[in-house]
Each structure stands twice: as structure tokens, then as C-alpha cells.
Design an enzyme around this catalytic site. Structure first.
Site, PDB file in Angstrom:
ATOM      1  N   ASP A  30       0.863  -1.187   0.000  1.00 11.44           N
ATOM      2  CA  ASP A  30       0.000   0.000   0.000  1.00 11.44           C
ATOM      3  C   ASP A  30       0.894   1.230   0.000  1.00 11.44           C
ATOM      4  OD1 ASP A  30      -3.253   0.332   0.863  1.00 11.44           O
ATOM      5  OD2 ASP A  30      -1.998   2.119   1.041  1.00 11.44           O
ATOM      6  N   CYS A 260     -19.752   0.823  -0.912  1.00 14.47           N
ATOM      7  CA  CYS A 260     -20.006   0.013  -2.114  1.00 14.47           C
ATOM      8  C   CYS A 260     -21.352   0.288  -2.777  1.00 14.47           C
ATOM      9  CB  CYS A 260     -19.884  -1.463  -1.781  1.00 14.47           C
ATOM     10  SG  CYS A 260     -18.286  -1.860  -1.053  1.00 14.47           S
ATOM     11  N   LYS A 263     -22.125   3.998  -4.263  1.00  9.72           N
ATOM     12  CA  LYS A 263     -21.267   4.437  -5.378  1.00  9.72           C
ATOM     13  C   LYS A 263     -21.314   3.442  -6.553  1.00  9.72           C
ATOM     14  CE  LYS A 263     -17.211   1.915  -4.761  1.00  9.72           C
ATOM     15  NZ  LYS A 263     -16.583   1.035  -5.728  1.00  9.72           N
TER      16      LYS A 263
HETATM   17  C1  UGA Z   1     -22.050  -4.962  -0.073  1.00 11.78           C
HETATM   18  C2  UGA Z   1     -22.541  -6.305  -0.640  1.00 11.78           C
HETATM   19  O1  UGA Z   1     -23.526  -6.854   0.224  1.00 11.78           O
HETATM   20  C3  UGA Z   1     -21.381  -7.277  -0.795  1.00 11.78           C
HETATM   21  O2  UGA Z   1     -21.819  -8.480  -1.375  1.00 11.78           O
HETATM   22  C4  UGA Z   1     -20.328  -6.624  -1.680  1.00 11.78           C
HETATM   23  O3  UGA Z   1     -19.182  -7.457  -1.836  1.00 11.78           O
HETATM   24  C5  UGA Z   1     -19.880  -5.322  -1.055  1.00 11.78           C
HETATM   25  O4  UGA Z   1     -21.020  -4.444  -0.908  1.00 11.78           O
HETATM   26  C6  UGA Z   1     -18.865  -4.691  -1.974  1.00 11.78           C
HETATM   27  O5  UGA Z   1     -19.232  -4.297  -3.086  1.00 11.78           O
HETATM   28  O6  UGA Z   1     -17.675  -4.668  -1.624  1.00 11.78           O
HETATM   29  P1  UGA Z   1     -21.407  -4.127   2.377  1.00 11.78           P
HETATM   30  O7  UGA Z   1     -21.165  -2.782   1.760  1.00 11.78           O
HETATM   31  O8  UGA Z   1     -20.409  -4.677   3.330  1.00 11.78           O
HETATM   32  O9  UGA Z   1     -21.551  -5.236   1.231  1.00 11.78           O
HETATM   33  O10 UGA Z   1     -22.793  -4.033   3.146  1.00 11.78           O
HETATM   34  P2  UGA Z   1     -24.224  -4.706   3.063  1.00 11.78           P
HETATM   35  O11 UGA Z   1     -24.320  -5.789   4.051  1.00 11.78           O
HETATM   36  O12 UGA Z   1     -24.594  -5.000   1.667  1.00 11.78           O
HETATM   37  O13 UGA Z   1     -25.118  -3.499   3.582  1.00 11.78           O
HETATM   38  C7  UGA Z   1     -25.173  -2.292   2.811  1.00 11.78           C
HETATM   39  C8  UGA Z   1     -26.121  -1.326   3.440  1.00 11.78           C
HETATM   40  O14 UGA Z   1     -27.454  -1.751   3.276  1.00 11.78           O
HETATM   41  C9  UGA Z   1     -25.945  -1.073   4.927  1.00 11.78           C
HETATM   42  O15 UGA Z   1     -26.015   0.332   5.149  1.00 11.78           O
HETATM   43  C10 UGA Z   1     -27.121  -1.795   5.557  1.00 11.78           C
HETATM   44  O16 UGA Z   1     -27.528  -1.200   6.759  1.00 11.78           O
HETATM   45  C11 UGA Z   1     -28.167  -1.636   4.483  1.00 11.78           C
HETATM   46  N1  UGA Z   1     -29.225  -2.676   4.519  1.00 11.78           N
HETATM   47  C12 UGA Z   1     -28.907  -3.978   4.315  1.00 11.78           C
HETATM   48  C13 UGA Z   1     -30.548  -2.305   4.722  1.00 11.78           C
HETATM   49  O17 UGA Z   1     -30.877  -1.107   4.896  1.00 11.78           O
HETATM   50  N2  UGA Z   1     -31.515  -3.266   4.736  1.00 11.78           N
HETATM   51  C14 UGA Z   1     -31.223  -4.579   4.543  1.00 11.78           C
HETATM   52  O18 UGA Z   1     -32.155  -5.401   4.558  1.00 11.78           O
HETATM   53  C15 UGA Z   1     -29.883  -4.930   4.329  1.00 11.78           C
END
Ligand code: UGA
Length: 433
Positions: A30, A260, A263
Site C-alpha cells: 500500500d 459500495c 457508489k
Molecule cells: C455490499 C454487498 O452486500 C457485498 O456483497 C459486496 O461485496 C460489497 O457491498 C462490496 O461491493 O464490496 P457491504 O457494503 O459490506 O456489502 O454491506 P451490506 O451488508 O450489503 O449493507 C449495505 C447497506 O445496506 C448497509 O447500510 C445496511 O444497513 C443496508 N441494509 C442492508 C438495509 O438497509 N436493509 C437490509 O435489509 C440490508
């Protein structure tokens, strides 16, 4: 295998540690010297459950090192690109500066037969362009998108639910090298999709677009529920029993944030426009709008429970991270609401089990404390914005003795309204009567 991982953020650090755990020799690179210093001392520069232990055990093997010098990739045969692709400041498109810089930096150190593996989320077409650059050195390129979730990153890396390889049709060695890297997961029966560059790149953004759409769908239902007195949580339970729909990712509330989903859907729309297929993704604009409207609604509900205007009112914020089990506040709905309330003149006192420091760096103007008890002392209203386990389990009776007014807005539909009302609280939530 000898592996290098360029970019030691959430993705790269976890990947480097897990690849070591699987038996490979890994160097993580990095440009951020402070980050590398921490990692070299076995300390993750961010919060991720299970990572400290994984890093300690990986470092103990003597097969994992961290460097700032890109020449340290020499000797590795497979080179993962795991740098960030944030949204550009002035458009929806993804900023590819770090990906381009990483590939340019690595090329002089490649040997014929090496494989560069893109993991970063990129606009479709990027891999084909970068393959030309990599080919100059006699190496080749594969695109291997990553689907890990923050909070479950170690588990998702060690036991992914699928592997996707985007490779060129005449590149027989790329698949074999990736199979060697992922031998453990493959032996455990992990499904593998071998495809072209464009499909691999699209799989990633399509998956995130689908997840974002699912969340915004239920949040749109929450808006309708609010207008009708219906309960979106029960609605989600009921439609979720249909296996074609499924209950996961149907939690209505403050919506999605993080580094993620927001964006990625915007970058996808920007790329579709360049390709002349913007109409195909125009629904994602609505997905984005529904999501952002939830934050406005939360600010309105906060005003409602304090009697009309938040200015001068003491508002306790429980949760700042974009989701539980993370200290990540990139595009966090919770931090956004806290900041908006502060701008409206509320006396915001915020807390989070892990994300106070990351929040303070972005919004030093807000007041932060280290426990929910401190946050709610004398509060006119309490807003629960990130559903950490310790907040879901709060005792409404005990908390009620600390506040000025028993008013709570459950931004994640994670509390039991009956219990809170029974303890004398004015309970409000998004999408519930
Ligand atoms: C997300 C994807 O789920 C992953 O599969 C992916 O690899 C990742 O982005 C990425 O592109 O690197 P992540 O950003 O860690 O993962 O978070 P999520 O678990 O997807 O949650 C995203 C957002 O959605 C959070 O703010 C969460 O609070 C919200 N959320 C999630 C809801 O409001 N309702 C739900 O039912 C689920």
C-alpha cells in the site's frame, strides 16, 4: 502460491491475511506508510470482526509481509489489485485513478507467465483496457470480482458463495492459476463461473444493484405503509416467506450506505450512459432517491417527536457506522442524519461502539461520547440509527431514567415497540404505525 495484494483497505487486507491462512506466501502493498506500519505490526487499521486474530495467526506463519515498495511484488506469480474505486467528486462515475496507478506501478515488475487479477469494482470495459497494458510485460490479466460483506469479510473470503473468473478465451493458464489460489474453496464445492471480462465486471455491479434495489423496494413499501398505517416489518415477513422473494435484505429503515452499494449503483448508471443504454438502468435513479429520502424522513421524524423543530433540542444518536460490526462511515446514513440534525441547530450527542473516531474525522463539529448511557443523558429524543446488538438489547426502563423525554425513533426497525411503549416511551419507526 506466491501472491501479492496491491491495496490494503478492507478488501486487500482481509484477502492478504486469508490467502496466507490458506497456505500461500503473501505480500501486501500500500502507498499509505502509516497503514503499512500498523499492518506490519499485526494490527488492522480498521475494525473487522475476526481480522485481528486472522492477522496474528497469518503473521506468525512468517508467510505474510506488508510493504510500501512496489518492487516487493517481484517473485510473486499472482498479483491481486484490491485498491478502491470511489465515486468521482463531480459525477456519478467511478474514479479509476488508483486502479490505473496500481497497474502502471506493477507492470515493470511483472515476468512472463505472471497473472494480474483485478478485484476492484470497475466500470465494464476496464479489464479489456488494462489487459493491453499488462500484456506488454508478457503477463496476463483476469477479473475476479469480490463479494465480501464488511462485518463478515473473513468468513466471506475463506468460504465465498461463488467464484467468478473473467478471463480471455485464449488464456488457459489464468484459470489454472486461479484454481490453485482458490484450491481450498473449490475443494469444498464452491461454485465457479468462468466467463469473459465484461460479464465478470457486470456480475459485480449487477449483484450490488440488485441488493440496493431490494432494500429500496422495501423502503418504498415503508413510505406507502406510513401513509396507510400499515406495518412494513410484517409486510416484509409475509412476502419474505415466498422463496422467490426471500426475507434477506428486506429490512426497511434508514437505507443503504457504505463504500459500495451507493457508489456502485451510481457508477453503473454513469457507465450505462456512456454505453448508450442509460434507459436500462434509469430505475436505479429511483432506487437511489428512495434511499436518500429515508434520511430526510428520519430528520422529519426527529423533529416530530421533539414537538416540531430540532433547533436547541438535545438529540442522542445511537449508531454512526453504515451497518453494525463495522467502523466504516463512508456514505453512512446514520452519520448523514447526525450531521443534518447538527446543521439544523440540534444539540447532537452521538455514540457508536466502533465508529466514533472515523466519524469524528469527517464531522469534528458533532459531540461524541463512548456509551449509549452518556449519549441519552438529558436527551429530548433518542434516534437508533445503526442496529448494533448492544443497542437492540438496551433496556427501555433503565434508559428511560436517564433521558429528559422518553421519545425514541427506531431507524432500523430493530426494537420491540410493545416493550418500549410499555416502559412509557413514545416509540416511532420508519414504515410502522
Ligand atoms: C455490499 C454487498 O452486500 C457485498 O456483497 C459486496 O461485496 C460489497 O457491498 C462490496 O461491493 O464490496 P457491504 O457494503 O459490506 O456489502 O454491506 P451490506 O451488508 O450489503 O449493507 C449495505 C447497506 O445496506 C448497509 O447500510 C445496511 O444497513 C443496508 N441494509 C442492508 C438495509 O438497509 N436493509 C437490509 O435489509 C440490508
Amino acid at each position: 502460491m506466491k501472491i501479492s495484494v496491491i491495496g490494503c483497505g478492507y478488501l486487500g487486507t482481509v484477502h492478504a491475511a486469508c490467502m496466507t491462512e490458506l497456505g500461500h506466501d503473501v505480500v501486501g502493498i500500500d502507498v499509505d506508510a502509516a497503514k503499512i506500519e500498523l499492518l506490519a505490526a499485526g494490527r488492522p487499521p480498521f475494525f473487522e470482526p475476526g481480522l485481528p486474530e486472522m492477522l496474528t495467526s497469518a503473521m506468525a506463519t512468517g508467510r505474510l509481509s506488508f510493504r510500501t515498495d512496489i518492487a516487493a511484488v517481484e517473485g510473486a506469480q499472482v498479483h491481486f489489485i484490491a485498491v478502491g474505486t470511489p465515486q468521482l467528486g463531480d459525477s456519478f462515475a467511478a474514479d479509476l485513478t488508483f486502479v490505473d496507478a496500481a497497474v502502471e506501478a506493477i507492470v515493470p515488475h511483472l515476468r512472463p507467465g505472471d497473472l494480474v487479477v483485478g478485484k476492484s469494482t470497475v466500470p465494464v470495459g476496464t479489464a479489456a483496457r488494462l489487459a493491453e497494458v499488462v500484456r506488454e510485460s508478457g503477463a496476463s490479466l483476469a477479473w475476479n470480482p469480490e463479494f465480501l460483506r464488511e462485518g463478515f469479510a473473513v468468513k466471506d473470503t475463506l468460504a465465498p458463495d461463488r467464484l467468478v473468473y473473467g478471463i480471455e478465451s485464449d488464456d488457459s493458464s489464468a484459470e489454472a492459476l486461479l484454481d490453485a489460489v482458490y484450491a481450498t474453496a473449490l475443494a469444498a464445492g464452491t461454485p465457479k463461473v468462468v466467463t469473459d471480462f465484461a460479464t465478470a465486471e457486470l456480475v459485480k455491479v449487477a449483484a450490488n444493484a440488485f441488493l440496493a434495489t431490494k432494500i429500496s423496494f422495501i423502503n418504498a413499501m415503508a413510505e406507502v405503509a406510513e401513509a396507510t398505517g400499515a406495518d412494513v416489518t410484517q409486510l416484509a415477513d409475509a412476502i419474505g416467506y415466498d422463496a422467490r422473494i426471500g426475507r434477506r435484505f428486506l429490512n426497511a429503515g434508514l437505507g443503504f450506505g457504505g463504500g459500495c452499494l451507493p457508489k456502485d449503483i451510481r457508477g453503473f448508471m454513469a457507465r450505462a450512459e456512456e454505453l448508450g443504454v442509460d434507459q436500462a438502468l434509469s430505475f436505479l435513479r429511483e432506487v437511489d432517491s428512495i434511499n436518500l429520502r429515508r434520511r430526510e424522513r428520519m430528520v422529519d421524524l426527529a423533529a416530530e417527536v421533539v414537538g416540531g423543530a430540532v433547533a436547541g433540542k438535545r438529540i442522542a444518536i445511537l449508531g454512526l457506522a453504515f451497518k453494525p460490526d463495522s467502523d466504516d462511515v463512508r456514505d453512512s446514513p446514520a452519520l448523514d442524519v447526525a450531521q443534518r440534525l447538527g446543521e439544523l441547530g440540534a444539540l447532537v450527542v452521538a455514540t457508536d461502539p466502533e465508529a466514533v473516531e472515523t466519524s469524528r474525522r469527517r464531522h469534528p463539529e458533532l459531540a461524541y461520547v463512548s456509551s449509549p448511557e452518556e449519549a441519552v443523558r438529558g436527551a429530548d429524543a433518542v434516534l437508533l440509527l445503526t442496529e448494533w446488538k448492544q443497542y437492540r438489547e438496551l433496556d427501555p426502563g433503565a434508559l428511560g431514567s436517564l433521558v429528559a423525554h422518553r421519545a425514541i425513533v427506531d431507524g432500523r426497525n430493530c426494537l420491540d415497540p410493545v416493550a418500549w411503549r410499555k416502559a412509557g416511551w413514545h416509540y416511532r419507526a420508519l414504515g410502522r404505525p
